[in-house]
Design an enzyme around this catalytic site. Structure first.
Site, PDB file in Angstrom:
ATOM      1  N   GLY A   1      -6.321   0.167 -13.178  1.00 17.37           N
ATOM      2  CA  GLY A   1      -5.305  -0.824 -13.070  1.00 17.37           C
ATOM      3  C   GLY A   1      -5.280  -1.255 -11.707  1.00 17.37           C
TER       4      GLY A   1
ATOM      5  N   TRP B   1      -7.815  -3.870 -11.147  1.00 18.69           N
ATOM      6  CA  TRP B   1      -7.717  -4.684 -11.901  1.00 18.69           C
ATOM      7  C   TRP B   1      -7.167  -5.972 -10.921  1.00 18.69           C
ATOM      8  CZ3 TRP B   1      -3.113  -7.490 -13.254  1.00 18.69           C
ATOM      9  CH2 TRP B   1      -3.307  -8.342 -13.985  1.00 18.69           C
ATOM     10  N   HIS B   2      -6.399  -5.458 -10.165  1.00 21.41           N
ATOM     11  CA  HIS B   2      -5.393  -6.427  -9.176  1.00 21.41           C
ATOM     12  C   HIS B   2      -6.262  -7.128  -8.254  1.00 21.41           C
ATOM     13  CE1 HIS B   2      -1.939  -4.295 -11.022  1.00 21.41           C
ATOM     14  NE2 HIS B   2      -1.139  -5.273 -10.860  1.00 21.41           N
ATOM     15  N   GLY B   3      -7.207  -6.466  -7.633  1.00 21.49           N
ATOM     16  CA  GLY B   3      -8.094  -7.009  -6.795  1.00 21.49           C
ATOM     17  C   GLY B   3      -9.317  -6.270  -6.385  1.00 21.49           C
TER      18      GLY B   3
ATOM     19  N   PHE C   1      -4.989 -12.438  -9.071  1.00 28.22           N
ATOM     20  CA  PHE C   1      -5.536 -11.318  -9.665  1.00 28.22           C
ATOM     21  C   PHE C   1      -6.079 -11.747 -10.910  1.00 28.22           C
ATOM     22  CE2 PHE C   1      -1.675  -9.376  -7.732  1.00 28.22           C
ATOM     23  CZ  PHE C   1      -2.196  -9.147  -6.501  1.00 28.22           C
TER      24      PHE C   1
END
Lengths: 471, 364
Positions: A320, A323-325, A471
């Site tokens: 997770g 996933w953001h960066g 993102f």
């Protein structure tokens, strides 16, 4: 085109005016064209990727329908996974793995100089690829019937209110809405949608954009800022990212509701959470649910031993975070949340009941404050440019160092916190995102006026893009 | 449904007579919030109107210095304090032109420095003809540049021309404004809450200041004081001095005398003369360090000086070339310091006096 731009203020009414004059099929055609125009306004070159992802998942769904051979079905599903993760991996993570991999090899004494491609990140890529994966996965697991209409499916993937920053759509909830006649919203629904849009603009423009320069200052020069200034800086970021992202979600839901399409809630007063477990039920709910359904549960969820559950929690949150960066800071952020969740699962028994229990000032204040500080500690990694930058920032707070304290920032963060707290408390008490619609008309007018004035004041400055567009 | 509900009891036809109580309540429920919200907006508007004297004028120009000088020039025009002599040029004259010293050296005159640091020849030409001349209506204009402004690289959009021409205020001035620009202008004029919102945005520290943007302290007569107290290459220590010299070399990279640059300068001087002012073109004093920074050294510099002389001759301007001055008068290879600015005022005084006398004679 962003939600807080003048272009969108013209775009949405134009789409709405045409939309309600058309029949269902023509409405979908209009929505698809409008969504591609909306996306193309960011960078038309990436429209091809969106179409590729859409077409792949549609075809995968159709082929899956035609076969009962489980091995073949799995192979077909893997095609969708490979295409979506391939797009995501190349555009989002290629440079990251190449440069960080080379750095790691360099530390091991192996000299490699890989070419850095400086690949541009297509806006919203993490959102629409997750849309596609969830659809293919649900069809593969026979949870939903595949759609036979490419048009309906393309609109589901590209629906402009949620295309670039969510909420992440789920096919079983949304696809049927594009397949049936829509009801024109009535007066109360229009008012509710308008208030959601006003709330979203207020959170984005008057809270997030107002705090942005103070956050930038604190994170740009942590060595010369006092401990108090750094603490205020990270609190400011907590309210900035909340205002920014939940504001976006409110505008998305309001806009979508005017089109007769219902989007899921994405935020539910997260800073009133009494545990990190509860925080993740209230923060970016569509991502939490996605990770739960397509990662945590397939990994085994909490069905195995305690250790396996902790492993699954940690893995889910690490992914997770990634996933953001494409940066180690996001991995650490996810890892910290994974540790919080595992720790709470190990040491407390009540977290699961929290979400359904009414909030009490006497009983819950301390837990809420502690949870907020834990979340803020992780936000430092999320916001910092590097791990060393984050550690330097936290070191500055821990050392109780002297330096510059921007008193203006302290006052404005306190004002922002008060506004967020008031809004969230009202929403929490009413169990409704637009509680002001139940207030008496004069009080409602005061609330609208108090939101519009700061929107006027803080609009029109240097544009601050929505954080989640990255993102 | 009862008789009262339909209005039949009151003897009125349903749908035509007085509104039913629930309809009225619903109507009030819609109108009152909007009216109260508008009242809150009005209160905010009145509060800003009451306190506007304490608020900074909003930024509409692309750089802080353009904004400040636009405000100073506007105030002078409104209050009838138009100067007889105006200085226009880039950062060299911005720092090197001291209006107070020049006014002292030429008794009985008034001087304003309308130069703009960081802007290039086309921007300065546009600024001079569009803003400075119509608002200040000077008798004499001292135009000061050096060789760098004749290098074609200053015409590139990234050299500042693009940002200037794209700014809302220039678009509006050129009649290129979009409906959004017109709406913005309307709101700026009629709503003080809207007009002063950038000042209200950060009440505790002024508007956000970008450290990379040059925002010099100005005297009331437009003199850029950023270099006034500095010795040669004193600012920021030896490391910074090296960076300054590298910057100068970069600005002169591939130096040639650009035909388009010469034309722009010539047209600018012609426009000033058409507006009724006399022009004194000054090739600004330089250091040896600046001359050797040209790729072709002194030969390049000489070509530039010949070009300036040619422009002056063709456009009917007086021309002076102070040449190389000692570094003690400079803050860096390009910019005069306070002592240098005083020296330039003494140098220019007799020439300005001469131009003023001619201008006064030509007056009806």
């Amino acid at each position: 085109m962003t939600f807080n731009s003048l272009q969108y203020a013209l775009f949405l009414p134009l789409v709405l005016a045409a939309y309600w004059m058309l029949g269902r099929r023509a409405q979908n055609v209009l929505l698809l064209v409008a969504s591609y125009v909306f996306y193309g306004a960011f960078d038309w070159r990436f429209l091809g990727l969106l179409m590729l992802s859409t077409l792949t998942d549609f075809v995968v769904g159709r082929v899956l329908e035609g076969t009962d051979d489980e091995r073949r079905r799995k192979r077909i599903f893997l095609v969708s996974l490979a295409v979506n993760l391939g797009i995501l991996g190349f555009f989002k993570y290629f440079d990251f793995f190449l440069t960080d991999g080379a750095r790691l090899l360099d530390q091991l004494g192996i000299d490699v100089s890989p070419p850095v491609l400086r690949i541009l990140l297509p806006v919203g890529i993490s959102f629409y690829t997750f849309h596609g994966i969830s659809y293919a996965f649900d069809v593969y697991r026979r949870k939903i019937e595949p759609t036979r209409s490419l048009l309906d499916f393309a609109v589901f993937v590209a629906f402009f209110p949620q295309l670039v920053a969510g909420p992440i759509g789920r096919a079983h909830l949304q696809l049927p809405q594009f397949g049936r006649e829509r009801t024109r919203p009535d007066g109360p629904e229009i008012r509710r949608a308008a208030v959601l849009i006003l709330l979203g603009l207020f959170k984005k423009v008057a809270i997030a954009d107002m705090l942005a320069p103070y956050v930038n200052d604190a994170f740009a020069s942590p060595e010369t800022t006092s401990s108090l200034g750094l603490l205020v800086g990270v609190w400011a970021f907590a309210f900035q990212i909340y205002g920014d992202f939940s504001g976006y979600s409110d505008i998305a839901r309001g806009s979508s509701s005017l089109l007769g399409i219902s989007l899921p809630e994405n935020f539910n007063q997260p800073y009133l959470s009494r545990s990190v477990t509860e925080f993740w039920r209230r923060w970016h709910i569509s991502l939490s649910n996605w990770l739960r359904d397509y990662l945590y549960i397939p990994l085994g969820g909490n069905r195995g031993s305690g250790l396996l559950t902790y492993r699954n929690l940690l893995l889910t949150m690490l992914i997770g975070g990634l996933w953001h960066g494409a940066a180690l800071t996001f991995v650490v952020w996810g890892g910290l949340h994974g540790l919080y969740l595992a720790g709470e699962r190990r040491f407390t028994r009540v977290v699961d009941e929290d979400a359904w229990r009414p909030w009490s000032l006497r009983r819950d204040l301390v837990r809420t404050v502690v949870t907020f500080q834990l979340v803020c500690l992780a936000w430092v990694f999320f916001r910092a440019d590097s791990i060393s930058g984050a550690l330097g920032y936290l070191g500055g707070i821990a050392r109780l160092q002297g330096g510059v304290t921007d008193r203006g920032a302290v006052v404005l963060v306190a004002l922002a916190a008060a506004a967020v707290l008031l809004l969230d408390s009202a929403q929490h008490r009413a169990r409704d995102h637009t509680p002001m619609l139940r207030w008496n008309p004069a009080l409602r007018g005061v609330a609208y006026g108090l939101m519009i004035v700061p929107i006027v004041v803080f609009s029109g400055g240097t544009p601050v893009p929505f954080i989640y567009f990255n993102f | 449904m009862t008789a009262t509900d339909t209005g039949a009891e009151a003897g009125v036809t349903p749908g035509v007579g007085p509104r039913r109580p629930d309809t009225r309540r619903r109507h009030r429920g819609r109108v009152v919030p909007i009216a109260v919200a508008l009242a809150v907006l009005l209160l905010a508007e009145l509060a800003v109107r009451a306190g506007r004297s304490h608020l900074d004028e909003p930024n509409v120009w692309p750089t802080p210095e353009l904004q400040k000088k636009f405000t100073q020039i506007g105030a002078r025009a409104r209050e009838g304090r138009r100067p007889e002599v105006v200085l226009v040029g880039d950062s060299m004259l911005d720092a090197g032109g001291d209006p107070a010293a020049l006014a002292q050296a030429v008794p009985g005159t008034t001087v304003y420095n309308a130069s703009i640091a960081g802007e290039t020849l086309p921007v300065i030409a546009d600024w001079t003809t569009r803003i400075v001349l119509p608002k200040l209506d000077p008798k004499v204009v001292v135009v000061g540049f050096s060789s760098n402004e004749l290098n074609p690289s200053v015409l590139a959009p990234e050299a500042g021309v693009g940002a200037y021409r794209a700014s809302r205020v220039v678009r509006a001035a050129e009649g290129r404004g979009s409906p959004v620009d017109r709406a913005d202008a309307f709101l700026r004029e009629h709503s003080m809450l809207y007009r002063y919102r950038s000042s209200l945005r950060h009440p505790f520290r002024g508007d956000t200041v970008d450290p990379n943007v040059f925002d010099p302290e100005l005297s009331p007569d437009g003199h850029d004081l950023a270099f006034a107290d500095l010795g040669y290459l004193e600012k920021g220590g030896p490391g910074q001095a090296q960076a300054v010299i590298q910057g100068v070399v970069a600005a002169l990279q591939g130096f040639t005398v650009g035909l388009e640059n010469v034309t722009i300068l010539q047209e600018m001087i012609r426009a000033i003369r058409v507006a009724g002012a006399r022009v004194l073109l000054v090739a600004m004093p330089v250091t040896t360090d600046l001359i050797v920074a040209h790729p072709g050294g002194e030969a390049d510099y000489r070509k530039a000086m010949e070009a300036f002389a040619g422009v002056a001759q063709r456009s009917g301007a007086a021309f002076v070339q102070p040449g190389v001055w000692p570094t003690a008068l400079f803050a860096d290879p390009v910019h005069l310091n306070g002592a240098g600015a005083a020296q330039l005022s003494s140098y220019l005084a007799p020439l300005v006096q001469q131009e003023l006398a001619a201008a006064r004679l030509a007056e009806p």
